[in-house]
Design a protein around this motif. Structure first.
Motif, PDB file in Angstrom:
ATOM      1  N   SER A 137       0.814  -1.204   0.074  1.00  0.00           N
ATOM      2  CA  SER A 137       0.077  -0.002   0.017  1.00  0.00           C
ATOM      3  C   SER A 137       0.910   1.400  -0.097  1.00  0.00           C
ATOM      4  CB  SER A 137      -0.940   0.066   1.304  1.00  0.00           C
ATOM      5  OG  SER A 137      -0.088  -0.056   2.456  1.00  0.00           O
ATOM      6  N   PHE A 138       0.280   2.236  -0.252  1.00  0.00           N
ATOM      7  CA  PHE A 138       0.924   3.695  -0.393  1.00  0.00           C
ATOM      8  C   PHE A 138       0.433   4.802   0.612  1.00  0.00           C
ATOM      9  CE2 PHE A 138       1.119   1.231  -4.210  1.00  0.00           C
ATOM     10  CZ  PHE A 138       2.467   1.448  -4.792  1.00  0.00           C
ATOM     11  N   SER A 139       1.413   5.483   1.024  1.00  0.00           N
ATOM     12  CA  SER A 139       0.940   6.489   2.011  1.00  0.00           C
ATOM     13  C   SER A 139       1.424   8.024   1.819  1.00  0.00           C
ATOM     14  CB  SER A 139       1.636   6.191   3.612  1.00  0.00           C
ATOM     15  OG  SER A 139       0.968   4.913   3.828  1.00  0.00           O
ATOM     16  N   ILE A 140       0.713   8.968   2.235  1.00  0.00           N
ATOM     17  CA  ILE A 140       0.872  10.239   2.146  1.00  0.00           C
ATOM     18  C   ILE A 140       1.302  10.870   3.456  1.00  0.00           C
ATOM     19  CG2 ILE A 140       0.030  12.580   1.623  1.00  0.00           C
ATOM     20  CD1 ILE A 140      -2.122  11.086  -0.268  1.00  0.00           C
ATOM     21  N   TYR A 141       2.398  11.423   3.486  1.00  0.00           N
ATOM     22  CA  TYR A 141       2.791  12.179   4.885  1.00  0.00           C
ATOM     23  C   TYR A 141       3.111  13.842   4.624  1.00  0.00           C
ATOM     24  CZ  TYR A 141       3.519   7.401   6.336  1.00  0.00           C
ATOM     25  OH  TYR A 141       3.249   5.944   6.658  1.00  0.00           O
ATOM     26  N   HIS A 142       2.451  14.558   5.399  1.00  0.00           N
ATOM     27  CA  HIS A 142       2.832  16.024   5.450  1.00  0.00           C
ATOM     28  C   HIS A 142       3.000  16.498   6.995  1.00  0.00           C
ATOM     29  CE1 HIS A 142       2.238  16.561   1.104  1.00  0.00           C
ATOM     30  NE2 HIS A 142       0.922  15.946   1.365  1.00  0.00           N
ATOM     31  N   ASN A 143       4.034  17.170   7.328  1.00  0.00           N
ATOM     32  CA  ASN A 143       4.088  18.056   8.537  1.00  0.00           C
ATOM     33  C   ASN A 143       4.011  19.339   8.353  1.00  0.00           C
ATOM     34  OD1 ASN A 143       4.570  15.450   9.651  1.00  0.00           O
ATOM     35  ND2 ASN A 143       6.826  15.814  10.308  1.00  0.00           N
ATOM     36  N   LEU A 144       3.613  20.074   9.223  1.00  0.00           N
ATOM     37  CA  LEU A 144       3.277  21.704   9.232  1.00  0.00           C
ATOM     38  C   LEU A 144       3.493  22.228  10.544  1.00  0.00           C
ATOM     39  CD1 LEU A 144      -0.036  23.120   8.438  1.00  0.00           C
ATOM     40  CD2 LEU A 144       0.283  20.731   8.462  1.00  0.00           C
ATOM     41  N   ILE A 173       3.016  24.216  17.257  1.00  0.00           N
ATOM     42  CA  ILE A 173       2.303  22.767  17.099  1.00  0.00           C
ATOM     43  C   ILE A 173       2.828  22.339  15.992  1.00  0.00           C
ATOM     44  CG2 ILE A 173       0.217  21.500  17.151  1.00  0.00           C
ATOM     45  CD1 ILE A 173       0.690  23.165  19.943  1.00  0.00           C
ATOM     46  N   THR A 174       3.395  21.208  15.974  1.00  0.00           N
ATOM     47  CA  THR A 174       3.645  20.465  14.703  1.00  0.00           C
ATOM     48  C   THR A 174       2.504  19.382  14.504  1.00  0.00           C
ATOM     49  OG1 THR A 174       6.057  20.606  15.022  1.00  0.00           O
ATOM     50  CG2 THR A 174       5.242  18.967  13.516  1.00  0.00           C
ATOM     51  N   ILE A 175       1.759  19.606  13.290  1.00  0.00           N
ATOM     52  CA  ILE A 175       0.891  18.703  12.747  1.00  0.00           C
ATOM     53  C   ILE A 175       1.481  17.719  11.973  1.00  0.00           C
ATOM     54  CG2 ILE A 175      -1.389  18.508  11.688  1.00  0.00           C
ATOM     55  CD1 ILE A 175      -1.690  21.476  12.047  1.00  0.00           C
ATOM     56  N   GLU A 176       1.392  16.280  12.348  1.00  0.00           N
ATOM     57  CA  GLU A 176       2.050  15.259  11.556  1.00  0.00           C
ATOM     58  C   GLU A 176       0.642  14.605  10.708  1.00  0.00           C
ATOM     59  OE1 GLU A 176       4.375  13.073  14.167  1.00  0.00           O
ATOM     60  OE2 GLU A 176       5.788  14.490  14.229  1.00  0.00           O
ATOM     61  N   PHE A 177       0.371  15.038   9.638  1.00  0.00           N
ATOM     62  CA  PHE A 177      -0.629  14.418   8.791  1.00  0.00           C
ATOM     63  C   PHE A 177      -0.079  13.182   8.179  1.00  0.00           C
ATOM     64  CE2 PHE A 177      -2.632  13.881   4.976  1.00  0.00           C
ATOM     65  CZ  PHE A 177      -3.928  13.969   5.165  1.00  0.00           C
ATOM     66  N   TRP A 178      -1.176  12.187   8.054  1.00  0.00           N
ATOM     67  CA  TRP A 178      -0.880  10.950   7.290  1.00  0.00           C
ATOM     68  C   TRP A 178      -2.117  10.579   6.648  1.00  0.00           C
ATOM     69  CZ3 TRP A 178      -3.603   7.225   9.381  1.00  0.00           C
ATOM     70  CH2 TRP A 178      -3.867   7.277  10.457  1.00  0.00           C
ATOM     71  N   HIS A 179      -2.130   9.884   5.441  1.00  0.00           N
ATOM     72  CA  HIS A 179      -2.982   9.307   4.714  1.00  0.00           C
ATOM     73  C   HIS A 179      -2.710   8.014   4.305  1.00  0.00           C
ATOM     74  CE1 HIS A 179      -6.817  10.170   2.308  1.00  0.00           C
ATOM     75  NE2 HIS A 179      -6.904   8.836   2.533  1.00  0.00           N
ATOM     76  N   LYS A 180      -2.904   6.940   4.785  1.00  0.00           N
ATOM     77  CA  LYS A 180      -2.265   5.498   4.559  1.00  0.00           C
ATOM     78  C   LYS A 180      -3.562   4.621   3.962  1.00  0.00           C
ATOM     79  CE  LYS A 180       0.515   5.662   8.708  1.00  0.00           C
ATOM     80  NZ  LYS A 180       0.673   5.090  10.094  1.00  0.00           N
ATOM     81  N   ASP A 181      -3.072   3.413   3.512  1.00  0.00           N
ATOM     82  CA  ASP A 181      -3.584   2.425   2.938  1.00  0.00           C
ATOM     83  C   ASP A 181      -4.248   2.666   1.545  1.00  0.00           C
ATOM     84  OD1 ASP A 181      -2.993   0.961   5.346  1.00  0.00           O
ATOM     85  OD2 ASP A 181      -4.854   2.152   6.251  1.00  0.00           O
ATOM     86  N   TRP A 182      -3.387   3.304   0.628  1.00  0.00           N
ATOM     87  CA  TRP A 182      -4.029   3.430  -0.883  1.00  0.00           C
ATOM     88  C   TRP A 182      -3.290   2.396  -1.267  1.00  0.00           C
ATOM     89  CZ3 TRP A 182      -6.198   7.853  -2.973  1.00  0.00           C
ATOM     90  CH2 TRP A 182      -6.238   8.933  -2.250  1.00  0.00           C
ATOM     91  N   GLN A 183      -4.321   1.707  -2.226  1.00  0.00           N
ATOM     92  CA  GLN A 183      -3.702   0.398  -2.923  1.00  0.00           C
ATOM     93  C   GLN A 183      -3.016   0.570  -4.009  1.00  0.00           C
ATOM     94  OE1 GLN A 183      -4.942  -2.504  -1.268  1.00  0.00           O
ATOM     95  NE2 GLN A 183      -5.285  -0.921   0.111  1.00  0.00           N
ATOM     96  N   THR A 184      -2.831   1.740  -4.748  1.00  0.00           N
ATOM     97  CA  THR A 184      -2.445   1.970  -5.926  1.00  0.00           C
ATOM     98  C   THR A 184      -1.810   3.417  -5.798  1.00  0.00           C
ATOM     99  OG1 THR A 184      -4.029   2.587  -7.232  1.00  0.00           O
ATOM    100  CG2 THR A 184      -3.520   0.512  -7.416  1.00  0.00           C
ATOM    101  N   CYS A 185      -0.418   3.656  -6.578  1.00  0.00           N
ATOM    102  CA  CYS A 185       0.057   5.040  -6.700  1.00  0.00           C
ATOM    103  C   CYS A 185      -0.547   5.509  -8.160  1.00  0.00           C
ATOM    104  CB  CYS A 185       1.527   4.686  -6.505  1.00  0.00           C
ATOM    105  SG  CYS A 185       2.385   6.323  -6.690  1.00  0.00           S
ATOM    106  N   ASN A 186      -1.751   5.734  -8.324  1.00  0.00           N
ATOM    107  CA  ASN A 186      -2.379   6.098  -9.240  1.00  0.00           C
ATOM    108  C   ASN A 186      -2.503   7.565  -9.282  1.00  0.00           C
ATOM    109  OD1 ASN A 186      -4.513   6.368  -7.528  1.00  0.00           O
ATOM    110  ND2 ASN A 186      -5.968   5.019  -8.398  1.00  0.00           N
ATOM    111  N   ALA A 187      -3.163   8.257 -10.443  1.00  0.00           N
ATOM    112  CA  ALA A 187      -3.318   9.514 -10.429  1.00  0.00           C
ATOM    113  C   ALA A 187      -4.156  10.017  -9.391  1.00  0.00           C
ATOM    114  CB  ALA A 187      -4.116   9.901 -11.771  1.00  0.00           C
TER     115      ALA A 187
END
Length: 142
Positions: free
Chosen positions: A2-9, A96-110
């Motif tokens: 699976s694929f994941s998105i991570y962003h910190n701000l 405050i550091t916001i550690e954002f994540w969005h996990k469990d994408w099945q494909t690295c598609n558009a």
């Protein structure tokens, strides 16, 4: 695999304001969906409405006030349905550091790539909302 998105701000705001902005519908609508309904408690269902076509639902799978909130998608489009996203908050000095994540994408598609880009833009709008009180109308959001 699976694929994941991570962003910190990093934001200059009170931790309670940050937590409310990521968990309270009346604040979420100021930087993300057009309409939102939900309660930040484990097992509760949130409605994230963007249009009639994009009327999505997610379950709160974990939350702790001023610490984190995690959402599991329950009804959305086929790419998002398998995913979970969340916000972890870390207080340091006057920021405050916001550690954002969005996990469990099945494909690295558009859709995955577009969502990663959109999250980056939306998180900047969250930062501006928290630090400057800026609210961009839904129609003008990226």
């Amino acid at each position: 695999m699976s694929f994941s998105i991570y962003h910190n701000l990093v934001v200059k705001a009170k931790i309670t304001d940050v937590y409310n902005a990521i968990s309270q519908p009346k604040h979420l609508i100021n930087w993300w969906p057009l309409y939102c309904k939900g309660i930040p408690e484990k097992g509760e269902i949130y409605n994230f409405n963007f249009t009639d076509t994009y009327n999505w639902f997610a379950e709160v799978i974990s939350c702790e006030t001023n610490n984190h909130i995690y959402y599991k998608m329950k009804a959305s489009d086929k790419d998002w349905n398998t995913t979970t996203f969340g916000f972890d908050l870390k207080a340091e000095n006057n920021t405050i550091t916001i550690e954002f994540w969005h996990k469990d994408w099945q494909t690295c598609n558009a859709e995955f790539k577009q969502s990663s880009y959109c999250w980056a833009i939306l998180l900047q709008e969250l930062k501006n909302y928290l630090e400057k009180g800026t609210v961009i109308s839904f129609e003008n959001r990226e």
